[in-house]
Design a protein around this motif. Structure first.
Motif, PDB file in Angstrom:
ATOM      1  N   GLU A 424      63.819  37.272 128.066  1.00  0.00           N
ATOM      2  CA  GLU A 424      64.748  37.512 129.167  1.00  0.00           C
ATOM      3  C   GLU A 424      64.835  36.290 130.082  1.00  0.00           C
ATOM      4  N   ARG A 425      63.708  35.624 130.292  1.00  0.00           N
ATOM      5  CA  ARG A 425      63.733  34.415 131.107  1.00  0.00           C
ATOM      6  C   ARG A 425      64.635  33.360 130.478  1.00  0.00           C
ATOM      7  N   ASN A 428      68.289  34.292 130.844  1.00  0.00           N
ATOM      8  CA  ASN A 428      68.735  33.950 132.199  1.00  0.00           C
ATOM      9  C   ASN A 428      69.001  32.453 132.316  1.00  0.00           C
ATOM     10  N   TYR A 429      68.144  31.672 131.683  1.00  0.00           N
ATOM     11  CA  TYR A 429      68.317  30.212 131.704  1.00  0.00           C
ATOM     12  C   TYR A 429      69.659  29.822 131.086  1.00  0.00           C
ATOM     13  N   ASN A 431      72.337  31.564 130.795  1.00  0.00           N
ATOM     14  CA  ASN A 431      73.455  32.022 131.624  1.00  0.00           C
ATOM     15  C   ASN A 431      73.701  31.141 132.842  1.00  0.00           C
ATOM     16  N   ARG A 432      72.744  30.309 133.227  1.00  0.00           N
ATOM     17  CA  ARG A 432      72.990  29.363 134.313  1.00  0.00           C
ATOM     18  C   ARG A 432      74.070  28.342 133.934  1.00  0.00           C
TER      19      ARG A 432
END
Length: 434
Positions: A424-425, A428-429, A431-432
């Motif tokens: 998940e981390r 998220n990365y 999606n930045r």
């Protein structure tokens, strides 16, 4: 000039604030990304078959498109070419791709097919000289005509095998004459529907021998481009010999062709094989056989290859991340193996579908490049496998025996504890950047 695209302007880059439908917001051919022009990274190509030969049918309904070049004469085939090259110039694409059956009418026999293909090859050469558009790859349609209903190279009839090989030869000749940068083999019918009438070993041997002959002929005529195989699962045959990248690589190894043949990988085919596009690209890159891509998408609620234009920047970014990480395209490129929806009837639809696809790919490329330059994913990957960089761990993969592993465990303390994969981390990365 024809009047098919009358009133449609040449598409130019206007940036993200543009309000015009007829403009690129992300695709700027001259923008430098990772030291290379965007046009040279992406190497866009238009698929002749979907854009100019497809009549707008689906499995449940027939033709919806009415095009002035539809028909079975050479005059109409040349009109089709005139319209095609006008579209290439409107879009500013550097390449196109075609099958033989896309560009010439079906003749009475092989000889007439060959004569008509040669005439269209000469016509294309003139159009290419006028416009500067190049050929990304050529291929043979060995799946549409009823003679190929039981396959081409894998057909139980040796006469069909011979007809198929002879057709491939003429298409390779045309591709070389036009300066094509690759030659693609797509085995649309190279599979089977039932084992009750199928000899698997024989058909694999036939397919392998045909590909060996293709490679031999490439060297004989001095064709400098790449030979590419395109994996294709489940459609139309239930069981395909070229199911996915891993399956095709095993096939290449079996026939001693892994150093001669690379892959043309399609997003839609990856989905049908139960994979993601980036999986197939990463697999091919890891095996040293990533050549080119067909960019499209499938309807995830449908069970067939719907060949829609790409519209997800996230999917494009993950795909181009693998392409860039592998060093980028050499002879390959981004071919839009995508078609309009059968209700999209107007000339404008054909232009705007490509504009949108090109913009999505450009945005994905820029996001992928930013991720690579930032290095976060590669740092996380290196950290996850850091334990394998010790001398002891390296020996596990070279000289160690099972007894050595037992000694290492007993002399410990080795009490492995699970570590987070941090999925998940990392999502998220990503999606930045998109």
């Amino acid at each position: 000039m024809t009047d098919f695209f009358k009133g449609i302007p040449k598409i130019a880059y206007e940036g993200g604030d543009s309000r015009s439908d007829y403009a690129f917001r992300h695709y700027n051919p001259d923008e430098v990304v990772m030291g290379k022009r965007m046009e040279d990274h992406l190497r866009f190509s238009v698929a002749y078959w979907h854009s100019f030969a497809w009549p707008g049918g689906d499995p449940f309904g027939g033709q919806t498109f009415e095009r002035p070049w539809f028909g079975e004469t050479m005059e109409l085939a040349k009109l089709k070419a005139d319209v095609a090259f006008e579209m290439f110039e409107i879009l500013g694409v550097p390449f196109f791709c075609f099958h033989d059956a896309d560009v010439r009418p079906e003749g009475r026999d092989f000889a007439e097919n060959t004569d008509r293909l040669k005439e269209m090859t000469d016509y294309f050469a003139g159009k290419m000289e006028q416009t500067g558009v190049k050929l990304l790859w050529g291929t043979a349609n060995l799946f549409s005509h009823r003679r190929f209903m039981a396959g081409a190279a894998t057909n139980p009839d040796p006469d069909v095998f011979a007809f198929s090989g002879a057709t491939i030869k003429t298409c390779m000749d045309a591709t070389k004459a036009l300066g094509g940068q690759n030659y693609v083999l797509w085995g649309g019918r190279e599979g089977y529907e039932t084992l009750l009438n199928t000899d698997l070993k024989r058909e694999r041997q036939q397919a392998g021998r045909m590909l060996q002959m293709v490679v031999d002929y490439k060297h004989k005529i001095g064709f400098e481009g790449a030979i590419l195989v395109e994996p294709k699962p489940q459609e139309p045959a239930k069981h395909q010999y070229d199911y996915d990248v891993a399956t095709v690589y095993g096939f290449l190894k079996e026939f001693g062709l892994e150093g001669e043949v690379k892959m043309n990988i399609e997003q839609g085919h990856a989905i049908l094989a139960g994979h993601s596009f980036e999986h197939e690209l990463a697999m091919a890159a890891s095996l040293g056989i990533l050549g080119s891509i067909d960019m499209n998408r499938n309807d995830y609620q449908s069970g067939w290859d719907t060949d829609q234009f790409p519209n997800s920047t996230l999917e494009a970014a993950l795909a181009y991340y693998e392409v860039l990480k592998s060093g980028g395209f050499t002879t390959g490129g981004t071919n839009f193996d995508a078609k309009l929806r059968r209700q999209s009837l107007d000339p404008e639809d054909l232009i705007l579908a490509h504009v949108g696809g090109m913009d999505v790919c450009a945005a994905g490329l820029k996001a992928a490049a930013a991720m690579l330059e930032d290095g976060g994913l590669e740092e996380a990957r290196a950290e996850r496998y850091a334990g394998w960089e010790t001398d002891a761990a390296k020996a596990y993969l070279t000289s160690a025996t099972l007894e050595d592993l037992e000694t290492a465990v007993r002399s410990g303390p080795i009490t492995p504890e699970p570590r987070s994969g941090r999925q998940e981390r990392l999502e998220n990365y990503v999606n930045r950047f998109v």
